[in-house]
Design an enzyme around this catalytic site. Structure first.
Site, PDB file in Angstrom:
ATOM      1  N   ASN A 198      -3.875   6.483  19.115  1.00  0.00           N
ATOM      2  CA  ASN A 198      -4.597   6.085  20.332  1.00  0.00           C
ATOM      3  C   ASN A 198      -4.064   6.826  21.566  1.00  0.00           C
ATOM      4  O   ASN A 198      -4.386   6.465  22.693  1.00  0.00           O
ATOM      5  CB  ASN A 198      -4.502   4.575  20.535  1.00  0.00           C
ATOM      6  CG  ASN A 198      -3.062   4.083  20.738  1.00  0.00           C
ATOM      7  OD1 ASN A 198      -2.125   4.878  20.746  1.00  0.00           O
ATOM      8  ND2 ASN A 198      -2.893   2.785  20.886  1.00  0.00           N
ATOM      9  N   GLU A 214       0.988   2.042  25.675  1.00  0.00           N
ATOM     10  CA  GLU A 214      -0.362   1.983  25.132  1.00  0.00           C
ATOM     11  C   GLU A 214      -1.379   2.387  26.201  1.00  0.00           C
ATOM     12  O   GLU A 214      -1.050   2.420  27.391  1.00  0.00           O
ATOM     13  CB  GLU A 214      -0.649   0.558  24.654  1.00  0.00           C
ATOM     14  CG  GLU A 214       0.366   0.013  23.648  1.00  0.00           C
ATOM     15  CD  GLU A 214       0.256   0.632  22.250  1.00  0.00           C
ATOM     16  OE1 GLU A 214      -0.448   1.649  22.079  1.00  0.00           O
ATOM     17  OE2 GLU A 214       0.886   0.100  21.322  1.00  0.00           O
ATOM     18  N   HIS A 244      -0.902   7.012  22.496  1.00  0.00           N
ATOM     19  CA  HIS A 244       0.291   6.453  23.151  1.00  0.00           C
ATOM     20  C   HIS A 244       1.482   7.390  23.022  1.00  0.00           C
ATOM     21  O   HIS A 244       1.558   8.205  22.108  1.00  0.00           O
ATOM     22  CB  HIS A 244       0.595   5.031  22.651  1.00  0.00           C
ATOM     23  CG  HIS A 244       1.186   4.933  21.278  1.00  0.00           C
ATOM     24  ND1 HIS A 244       1.181   3.761  20.554  1.00  0.00           N
ATOM     25  CD2 HIS A 244       1.803   5.847  20.481  1.00  0.00           C
ATOM     26  CE1 HIS A 244       1.789   3.970  19.400  1.00  0.00           C
ATOM     27  NE2 HIS A 244       2.157   5.212  19.317  1.00  0.00           N
ATOM     28  N   ASP A 272      12.361   3.776  22.486  1.00  0.00           N
ATOM     29  CA  ASP A 272      11.827   2.415  22.392  1.00  0.00           C
ATOM     30  C   ASP A 272      12.506   1.631  21.272  1.00  0.00           C
ATOM     31  O   ASP A 272      13.258   2.185  20.465  1.00  0.00           O
ATOM     32  CB  ASP A 272      10.306   2.447  22.199  1.00  0.00           C
ATOM     33  CG  ASP A 272       9.855   3.450  21.128  1.00  0.00           C
ATOM     34  OD1 ASP A 272      10.682   3.871  20.297  1.00  0.00           O
ATOM     35  OD2 ASP A 272       8.669   3.804  21.129  1.00  0.00           O
TER      36      ASP A 272
HETATM   37  P1  PGA Z   1       4.647   8.566  13.790  1.00  0.00           P
HETATM   38  O1  PGA Z   1       4.431   7.717  15.117  1.00  0.00           O
HETATM   39  O2  PGA Z   1       5.654   9.608  14.123  1.00  0.00           O
HETATM   40  O3  PGA Z   1       5.215   7.564  12.788  1.00  0.00           O
HETATM   41  O4  PGA Z   1       3.328   9.121  13.416  1.00  0.00           O
HETATM   42  C1  PGA Z   1       4.238   8.389  16.315  1.00  0.00           C
HETATM   43  C2  PGA Z   1       3.836   7.384  17.359  1.00  0.00           C
HETATM   44  O5  PGA Z   1       3.108   6.435  17.048  1.00  0.00           O
HETATM   45  O6  PGA Z   1       4.228   7.565  18.513  1.00  0.00           O
END
Ligand code: PGA
Length: 238
Positions: free
Chosen positions: A130, A137, A132, A64
């Site tokens: 959450n 999302e 995702h 992404d």
């Molecule tokens: P993080 O993010 O590795 O910074 O915890 C993971 C995500 O939100 O997919």
């Protein structure tokens, strides 16, 4: 799902690096890697940077990218990848979504075409609080392919820790879709820390539901989940 509980991120990263090594050997160097950004995979890139692994005939795709920021912006995922991996390891091709191009249809369709030409052997994932995966999302269709996403308030709040203030967090991103992710031959999801425990428990033990995007991974034949102890506390079967 194969679940591995590790001592810490370094030990988790070691497992990933070993898998990359095996894959490179199996594909005679020409493998395709799906990469992720964020805190979770950092130790993987640190270990790859100092490893002897050679990616010069491999391909990478990133999951992404924010829309509307330049690759030189310190918060862009282009910048993150250059700083943490590509500066040390060059790939034959490293593809990232072009967050500067507002033409979402062109950006997303081109990305899907490239992935179809280089099917992803292994996709790295983190998980949001959450549930995702990528920027998919809750509520995102399991059939979704690469698309433009409106970020949820939780994600904006969570990512604001990287920006000077919350208003600077982009509101949109381009992301591989859930269908794109599920097409990878293998998926390795890492999660570290107690703040991921609830999402991890829903992913592993909960019903498969678009309300928890990561729960779709229960339907993938080759998923490895790497957790530290705090991230594993909600699991009903260890
Ligand atoms: P993080 O993010 O590795 O910074 O915890 C993971 C995500 O939100 O997919």
């Amino acid at each position: 799902m194969k679940i591995e509980i590790v001592h810490d991120q370094q030990q988790g990263a070691q497992l990933v690096v070993e898998e990359f090594q095996t894959l490179l050997a199996r594909r005679s160097g020409a493998a395709t890697f799906g990469l992720a950004t964020g805190d979770t995979p950092l130790a993987v890139y640190q270990q790859l940077a100092v490893s002897p692994l050679d990616f010069s005939t491999s391909t990478s795709f990133n999951l992404d990218e924010y829309v509307g920021i330049t690759p030189t912006n310190l918060q862009s995922y282009h910048y993150y990848m250059n700083k943490n991996l590509f500066k040390y390891k060059q790939f034959a091709n490293s593809y990232l979504l072009d967050g500067q191009n507002p033409d979402q249809q062109t950006v997303c369709e081109n990305y899907e075409k490239l992935i179809a030409q280089h099917p992803i052997d292994v996709q790295l994932l983190g998980i949001g609080r959450n549930g995702h995966i990528g920027f998919n999302e809750p509520g995102t269709s399991f059939e979704s392919r690469t698309h433009r996403v409106k970020l949820s308030e939780t994600t904006i709040q969570s990512n604001s820790r990287f920006f000077d203030d919350q208003n600077q967090v982009p509101r949109y991103a381009y992301s591989m879709g859930i269908g794109t992710i599920m097409a990878a031959r293998k998926i390795i999801l890492m999660a570290y820390g107690a703040n991921k425990a609830a999402a991890v428990a829903k992913m592993v033990n909960g019903p498969v539901s678009v309300a928890v995007p990561a729960s779709v991974l229960q339907r993938h034949p080759q998923v490895e989940v790497i957790l530290d102890e705090p991230a594993s506390t909600g699991l009903s079967v260890k």
